[in-house]
Design an enzyme around this catalytic site. Structure first.
Site, short mmCIF file in Angstrom:
data_model
loop_
_atom_site.label_atom_id
_atom_site.label_comp_id
_atom_site.label_asym_id
_atom_site.label_seq_id
_atom_site.Cartn_x
_atom_site.Cartn_y
_atom_site.Cartn_z
CE1 TYR A 259 -3.31 2.71 0.63
CE2 TYR A 259 -2.26 3.16 2.82
CZ TYR A 259 -3.26 3.46 1.83
OH TYR A 259 -4.15 4.64 2.12
CG ASP B 262 -1.66 -4.49 5.48
OD1 ASP B 262 -2.81 -5.25 5.51
OD2 ASP B 262 -1.60 -3.58 5.13
C1 LIG Z 1 -3.39 -3.04 2.38
C2 LIG Z 1 -3.73 -1.66 3.38
N1 LIG Z 1 -3.13 -1.61 4.15
C3 LIG Z 1 -3.18 -0.36 5.12
C4 LIG Z 1 -3.87 0.73 4.46
C5 LIG Z 1 -4.13 1.96 5.50
O1 LIG Z 1 -5.24 1.78 6.31
P1 LIG Z 1 -6.12 3.07 6.73
O2 LIG Z 1 -6.50 3.70 5.60
O3 LIG Z 1 -7.01 2.78 7.62
O4 LIG Z 1 -4.98 3.90 7.51
C6 LIG Z 1 -4.99 0.40 3.31
C7 LIG Z 1 -5.61 1.53 2.90
O5 LIG Z 1 -6.20 1.45 1.70
C8 LIG Z 1 -4.75 -0.78 2.51
O6 LIG Z 1 -5.22 -0.85 1.61
#
Ligand SMILES: Cc1ncc(COP(=O)(O)O)c(C=O)c1O
Length: 393
Positions: free
Chosen positions: A111, A183
């Protein structure tokens, strides 16, 4: 209870078994910043960790605890740490394991902000990084250095949907005594359990599948061991990126239907992916449920289903993609994912726009890549909408 619920849906509904003192069936929103101690000794015991009592919501809160313990149960972890957002969770993990002179190995297609914060900010504090294609174990092996302190992967990755071999990466990392964080946002524990596959830490943007209704922003970290849990929780408390009780309440509510929502969205995604793959205007498609996915077999081993995230490119590149996004009517043109509604977006100009051109190229975030998060509407309606928009290109 003599019979401990073992089914995934039973765990979703009943959670970790929190019992509200007033008998409320649903854990209420403890909308308070601070908690009264019974006595000076009780207050001292709470601070010394000798009593379970709550102190202050940044440190802990019953509504948040119910969610943390439930997700830890679903991920087969030791315990969970709720955070203000997915990025709050990611930064808490980075801050817990990295420091000046330490090195992180990560996927070049994580991300965007997960990579951006390392390259734009952590580098300023002396942290080193290697972004490689973690779907290729040899690249991970070659990137490990004596000062590597964390391997951080996303599988499937956002937005390329590349799948990394979690057990093989963990086995390699553990030979070097390096912790691995995954993640798991794209899968949720319903489809994949990284801790069972060998990881030490798993995290989620709760904003996505776990809440599932596009009405909160939140994050969570689950550790395998008590030692990691204590280290990460104390960092989260110091950083102050705690969850809010109302966010936790809504997420706990959304979580109850996780499996039902994912089953339905996945059923739709399989049909949508088959439609896109056979469409003459589609150049390529990445979806773990299609045999054309380069890590199809690996995905089947690690995930109990292919999920509902699809990436594809159109013949005609970015211009064609823009036309598609401007002409969809049912699919919503918006970032985020994992909600009940189908969302469509363009990572290169949206979620990953802050990455350098080099980082985008390395990560395969091409200009023509369009990302689809398939929702729970009727599959015929989603396909019908894409069909009419594709016809306008
Ligand atoms: C795979 C992934 N990890 C982390 C995040 C970050 O999350 P947040 O927007 O809740 O901070 C996202 C956001 O799109 C994501 O797609």
């Amino acid at each position: 209870m003599t019979h401990k619920p073992s089914g995934f849906n039973s765990k979703l509904v009943h959670g970790a078994g929190a019992k509200d003192p007033m008998g409320s069936v649903i854990t209420p929103i403890y909308q308070t910043s601070t908690f009264a101690f019974k006595s000076a000794d009780h207050g001292a015991a709470c601070f010394a960790g000798e009593s379970d009592g709550y102190i202050y919501t940044r440190i802990g809160n019953p509504t948040i605890r119910d969610l943390e313990k439930t997700i830890a149960l679903l991920e087969n972890g030791y315990d969970g740490i709720g955070c203000s957002s997915g990025m709050g969770a990611i930064n808490t993990v980075y801050m817990s394991y990295l420091g000046a002179g330490k090195h992180i190995v990560s996927h070049n297609a994580v991300y965007g902000p997960s990579r951006g914060i390392i390259e734009n900010t952590f580098h300023r504090f002396g942290v080193e990084s290697s972004y490689v294609d973690t779907t290729d174990l040899e690249q991970v092996k070659a990137a490990i250095k004596p000062n590597t302190a964390l391997i951080y992967i996303e599988s499937p990755a956002n937005p390329t949907i590349g799948i990394s071999d979690i057990p093989a990466i963990c086995a390699l990392a553990h030979q070097h005594k390096i912790p691995v964080c995954v993640d798991n946002t794209f899968c949720s524990p319903y489809l994949q359990k990284p801790l069972v596959l060998g990881a030490d830490i798993v995290l989620h943007s709760l904003t996505k599948f776990l809440n599932g209704h596009a009405d909160i922003v939140g994050g969570i970290i689950i550790t395998k061991t008590e030692t990691d849990y204590k280290k990460v929780r104390s960092m989260m408390v110091s950083l102050g990126c705690n969850m809010d009780p109302h966010q936790a309440f809504l997420t706990r509510r959304g979580l109850k239907t996780l499996a039902i929502r994912i089953d339905r969205a996945q059923e739709n995604a399989i049909k949508v992916a088959e439609f896109l793959e056979s469409h003459p205007k589609v150049d390529w498609i990445m979806y773990p449920g299609l045999v054309s996915h380069p890590q199809y077999e690996l995905g089947k081993k690690m995930m109990s289903g292919p999920g509902s995230m699809i990436s594809f490119g159109l013949k005609g590149g970015l211009e064609a993609g823009k036309k598609l996004m401007d002409n969809v009517e049912l699919c919503v043109l918006a970032v985020s994912l994992g909600g009940i509604e189908t969302l469509i977006q363009h990572p290169a100009s949206m979620t990953h726009s802050k990455l350098s051109a080099v980082a985008k190229k390395e990560g395969g975030i091409s200009d023509e890549l369009v990302r689809l998060s398939v929702g729970i509407e009727e599959a015929e309606d989603i396909i019908g909408d894409l069909e009419q928009a594709l016809a306008k290109i």
